[in-house]
Motif scaffolding. Structure first.
Motif, mmCIF file in Angstrom:
data_model
loop_
_atom_site.group_PDB
_atom_site.id
_atom_site.type_symbol
_atom_site.label_atom_id
_atom_site.label_comp_id
_atom_site.label_asym_id
_atom_site.label_seq_id
_atom_site.Cartn_x
_atom_site.Cartn_y
_atom_site.Cartn_z
ATOM 1 N N THR A 22 0.854 -1.179 0.000
ATOM 2 C CA THR A 22 0.000 0.000 0.000
ATOM 3 C C THR A 22 0.894 1.235 0.000
ATOM 4 O OG1 THR A 22 -0.024 0.165 2.408
ATOM 5 C CG2 THR A 22 -1.734 -1.230 1.377
ATOM 6 N N LYS A 23 0.290 2.396 -0.179
ATOM 7 C CA LYS A 23 1.067 3.631 -0.106
ATOM 8 C C LYS A 23 1.726 3.749 1.268
ATOM 9 C CE LYS A 23 -1.007 7.697 0.095
ATOM 10 N NZ LYS A 23 -1.673 8.959 -0.267
ATOM 11 N N ALA B 104 5.629 4.319 -13.275
ATOM 12 C CA ALA B 104 4.221 4.404 -13.661
ATOM 13 C C ALA B 104 4.064 4.393 -15.176
ATOM 14 C CB ALA B 104 3.590 5.657 -13.061
ATOM 15 N N ALA C 210 3.001 -1.461 -13.987
ATOM 16 C CA ALA C 210 1.707 -0.932 -13.560
ATOM 17 C C ALA C 210 0.690 -2.065 -13.409
ATOM 18 C CB ALA C 210 1.212 0.114 -14.551
ATOM 19 N N GLY D 108 1.019 -4.026 -10.290
ATOM 20 C CA GLY D 108 0.843 -3.282 -9.048
ATOM 21 C C GLY D 108 2.136 -2.740 -8.484
ATOM 22 N N SER E 188 2.291 1.111 -8.440
ATOM 23 C CA SER E 188 1.209 1.790 -7.722
ATOM 24 C C SER E 188 1.750 2.857 -6.783
ATOM 25 C CB SER E 188 0.393 0.783 -6.913
ATOM 26 O OG SER E 188 -0.202 -0.163 -7.757
ATOM 27 N N ASP E 189 0.952 3.890 -6.587
ATOM 28 C CA ASP E 189 1.256 4.983 -5.650
ATOM 29 C C ASP E 189 2.486 5.794 -6.049
ATOM 30 O OD1 ASP E 189 -0.867 4.068 -3.858
ATOM 31 O OD2 ASP E 189 0.518 2.440 -3.359
#
Length: 183
Positions: free
Chosen positions: A8-9, A77, A83, A86, A89-90
């Protein structure tokens, strides 16, 4: 920390903050010294860490300068494969690098394999390069919260299948004089 495709971020920024302890040890060692260059925006940094500003945040111009000098990795990105997995991501949260004062030692964080550790030197003493790399790896592995994923069957687990096993890739560039007509 999970592999980059599942981070996650908050994971990405927490990983960056955890790595700062290793970078501080390297910066304090006169054989390394150097700087940390982060791309995590201060608003995102504050959201996750509670600290007002990212102390290592760089400008877009500095980022491009580091990319052009092959010190920093390119915008993940923009890569459709990263991408879709995943891994990108962020972007750009939790991404950046540490570079030694002499430029011969670089650690990318938040990249495809979370950490990409590179050690380079001119000359013929490959064991000196390996010894420098091994010393820095000991610093990284000694930091609380840093554990490398390892399988008894496959070795070190990475996002990039070509690095599975030892997690290590070595390259040697050899200058061969008079190889071409123009020297």
């Amino acid at each position: 920390f999970p592999l980059p495709g599942l981070m996650t971020k908050a994971d990405r920024i927490s990983f960056e903050k955890t790595m700062l302890a290793a970078f501080e040890v390297l910066k304090a060692d006169p054989t390394y010294g150097g700087n940390v260059f982060s791309m995590t925006p201060s608003d995102d940094w504050k959201e996750v860490t509670g600290e007002e500003a990212n102390p290592n945040l760089i400008t877009q111009e500095k980022y491009q300068e580091l990319v052009d000098a092959h010190v920093m990795f390119k915008d993940m990105a923009a890569d459709p494969y990263l991408a879709s997995a995943g891994i990108a991501s962020d972007w750009p949260c939790g991404r950046g690098c540490y570079q030694s004062e002499d430029g011969g030692f670089i650690i990318w964080f938040g990249e495809e394999d979370q950490l990409r550790i590179m050690c380079m030197a001119k000359g013929f003493m490959l064991n000196d390069v390996f010894d420098r790399l091994q010393t820095a790896l000991a610093v990284v592995e000694a930091i609380d919260g840093i554990e490398f994923a390892k399988s008894e069957k496959y070795g070190y687990v990475t996002s990039c299948p070509s690095n599975l096993g030892t997690g290590m890739r070595a390259s040697v560039h050899v200058k061969v004089p008079n190889l071409t007509a123009d020297g």
